[in-house]
Design an enzyme around this catalytic site. Structure first.
Site, PDB file in Angstrom:
ATOM      1  CG  ASP A   1      -0.458  -0.356   2.549  1.00 47.55           C
ATOM      2  OD1 ASP A   1       0.837  -0.607   2.700  1.00 47.55           O
ATOM      3  OD2 ASP A   1      -0.454   0.837   3.773  1.00 47.55           O
TER       4      ASP A   1
ATOM      5  NE  ARG B   1       1.928   5.051  -9.298  1.00 50.61           N
ATOM      6  CZ  ARG B   1       1.852   6.562 -10.032  1.00 50.61           C
ATOM      7  NH1 ARG B   1       3.294   6.597  -9.686  1.00 50.61           N
ATOM      8  NH2 ARG B   1       1.044   6.619 -10.600  1.00 50.61           N
TER       9      ARG B   1
ATOM     10  CD  GLU C   1       1.187   0.336  10.685  1.00 49.91           C
ATOM     11  OE1 GLU C   1       0.348   0.093   9.172  1.00 49.91           O
ATOM     12  OE2 GLU C   1       2.561   0.292   9.781  1.00 49.91           O
TER      13      GLU C   1
ATOM     14  CD  GLU D   1       7.061   1.797  11.080  1.00 46.68           C
ATOM     15  OE1 GLU D   1       5.451   1.908  10.738  1.00 46.68           O
ATOM     16  OE2 GLU D   1       7.802   1.359  11.663  1.00 46.68           O
TER      17      GLU D   1
ATOM     18  CB  SER E   1       8.628  -6.209   8.381  1.00 48.69           C
ATOM     19  OG  SER E   1       9.371  -4.880   6.819  1.00 48.69           O
ATOM     20  N   GLY E   2       8.589  -2.949   9.317  1.00 51.87           N
ATOM     21  CA  GLY E   2       9.981  -1.573   9.630  1.00 51.87           C
ATOM     22  C   GLY E   2      11.463  -1.728   9.390  1.00 51.87           C
ATOM     23  N   GLY E   3      11.959  -2.233   8.719  1.00 50.63           N
ATOM     24  CA  GLY E   3      13.063  -1.867   8.438  1.00 50.63           C
ATOM     25  C   GLY E   3      14.399  -3.090   8.403  1.00 50.63           C
TER      26      GLY E   3
ATOM     27  CE1 TYR F   1       5.983   1.358   3.600  1.00 45.02           C
ATOM     28  CE2 TYR F   1       3.144   1.708   2.811  1.00 45.02           C
ATOM     29  CZ  TYR F   1       4.017   0.953   3.107  1.00 45.02           C
ATOM     30  OH  TYR F   1       3.586  -0.532   2.591  1.00 45.02           O
TER      31      TYR F   1
HETATM   32  P1  13P Z   1       7.260  -2.636   6.611  1.00 41.08           P
HETATM   33  O1  13P Z   1       7.864  -1.664   7.856  1.00 41.08           O
HETATM   34  O2  13P Z   1       6.662  -3.775   6.477  1.00 41.08           O
HETATM   35  O3  13P Z   1       8.299  -1.785   5.218  1.00 41.08           O
HETATM   36  O4  13P Z   1       5.413  -2.073   5.789  1.00 41.08           O
HETATM   37  C1  13P Z   1       5.213  -0.896   7.019  1.00 41.08           C
HETATM   38  C2  13P Z   1       3.586  -0.887   6.420  1.00 41.08           C
HETATM   39  O5  13P Z   1       2.863   0.439   7.136  1.00 41.08           O
HETATM   40  C3  13P Z   1       3.009  -1.472   5.874  1.00 41.08           C
HETATM   41  O6  13P Z   1       1.872  -1.457   5.498  1.00 41.08           O
END
Ligand code: 13P
Length: 424
Positions: free
Chosen positions: A66, A88, A251, A253, A335-337, A424
């Site tokens: 996304d 894309r 989410e 993060e 996964s966050g990097g 993102y």
């Molecule tokens: P990653 O951290 O896994 O790259 O993805 C973040 C995310 O929010 C994807 O929807």
């Protein structure tokens, strides 16, 4: 849009919770006006719960693709491609038409452009997913902007118009949604930023689950009263027509940025999730019809010591067990990097003993990295790139079942992808 201060939680028992009962009240005045109230019926809640459960099914997780157009552009630039709609589409087509993907992937989060797009052969991407028994999802937030009055932190936009957008996405085939906001440990985090993140997520989650009934009636109580008089099939039809009906992925993060130890991440994660669940409850969100997308509890990316998968699993599960009710069906990590292998090893470590929830993945970078590098934008590489997606998806499927070993993984998949202040 005004919203009534009561919520019908259970149509069968006709139990209303809130300040006033809609029954036995006189309408204020005889003139009609535009009123609205939020509504949720059993039949509809059942669908939400069913959707959440099917995404949280054994050995499967979410493919997150996304990326906003800007972020997708960065992915394409990494292999020398321009950020055009055609490129894309070609990239998303490669991912979404991978044969056999549904064995390991239960849901795919799409960007709005992709939800409405088709393959070059004219088949809707949504239909490609449904053919593989994969639930289509949609990113609904509008991204991060600076949060005034905070310590250089951000907040997530997108609540305006969300109800009508969600209803449109549902019609287009989406059955779950994603809203990503971030919390930065090096920036504090400030109490304001945490509260804003939690409140925004809770409002979004409520809007995703509820329908908004709008009509010309003397009062919202009158409108609510009329709805209680409908037969069950009519109520079901009404909900099909009106409800947003998307399972919200929640989410917040917690970014990897920083040189802090893992205990500090645990402290912040506990604070963040406590607030998130406080506001989810305040907003009458049905916990059985949501999914979570947390960060794993790790040391900051710049901390001097790395943590083992066992340590990360121990800290992350401790945090989740303290904060997340077992009513929630699934925990789908970002996964966050982290490197592809690291993210999979950590997930595997978390699934060595039974958990109260399905513990799985919703990775973007940790599923796409090798795919992109294999593809390089060349049609002759599509098949190999699809195979590499299956390799990663299968590895994470095994990790969801606690049966993954990193044996045979290549060096490329072990490279971290951390970027400071990632958007993102
Ligand atoms: P990653 O951290 O896994 O790259 O993805 C973040 C995310 O929010 C994807 O929807």
């Amino acid at each position: 849009m005004a919203c009534a201060n009561f919520v019908k939680l259970n149509s069968a028992s006709s139990s209303w919770i809130g300040q006033k009962s809609p029954f036995g009240q006189r309408s204020q005045g005889s003139s009609t006006r535009r009123v609205s109230f939020s509504i949720r019926a059993n039949s509809y809640t059942d669908e939400l719960v069913q959707t959440a459960k099917s995404i949280a099914s054994p050995g499967r997780g979410i493919l997150a693709i996304d990326e906003s157009n800007a972020t997708c552009g960065k992915r394409l630039a990494s292999i020398g491609l321009d950020n055009t709609e055609t490129n894309r589409q070609a990239y998303r087509q490669l991912l979404l038409t991978t044969p056999g993907l549904g064995e390991y992937i239960s849901g795919a989060i799409l960007f709005e452009e992709t939800l409405y797009q088709s393959t070059t052969g004219g088949k809707k991407f949504v239909d490609c997913l449904l053919d593989e028994n994969i639930v289509p999802g949609i990113k609904v937030d509008k991204g991060l902007v600076p949060l005034p009055g905070s310590n250089n932190e951000s907040w997530c936009q997108g609540l305006d118009g969300l109800a009508s957008r969600s209803a449109e996405y549902y019609k287009q085939g989406a059955r779950f949604a994603k809203w990503r906001t971030v919390v930065s440990i090096p920036c504090g985090p400030s109490a304001l930023a945490v509260k804003e993140a939690a409140w925004g997520l809770a409002r979004y989650a409520a809007i995703s689950q509820f329908g908004m009934l709008v009509g010309i009636f003397p009062s919202k109580n009158r409108l609510a009263f009329i709805v209680t008089k409908l037969s069950s099939p009519d109520k079901a039809r009404l909900h099909q027509f009106l409800d947003n009906g998307l399972v919200p992925i929640v989410e917040p993060e917690i970014l990897l940025d920083g040189d802090h130890p893992i205990d500090r991440t645990l402290e912040v994660a506990e604070k963040v999730w406590a607030e998130v669940f406080y506001y989810l409850a305040e907003n009458n969100v049905v916990f059985e019809g949501i999914l979570l997308k947390p960060s794993m509890v790790t040391p900051g990316a710049e901390h001097k010591e790395k943590a083992s998968p066992d340590t990360i699993a121990k800290y992350t599960l401790t945090m989740l067990k303290r904060r997340v009710p077992p009513a929630v069906p699934g925990i789908m990590f970002l996964s966050g990097g982290q490197s592809e292998v690291q993210a999979t090893l950590n997930l595997n470590a978390m699934n060595q003993t039974p958990n109260p929830w399905h513990v799985s993945f919703s990775y973007a970078r940790a599923l796409q990295n090798t795919v992109l590098k294999t593809w390089q934008g060349r049609p002759e590489n599509v098949e190999a790139a699809q195979k590499s997606l299956l390799v990663r998806a299968k590895a994470n499927s095994l990790a969801q079942l606690g049966r993954y070993s990193a044996e045979g993984e290549n060096e490329e998949a072990k490279k971290g992808m951390f970027v400071k202040g990632y958007t993102y």
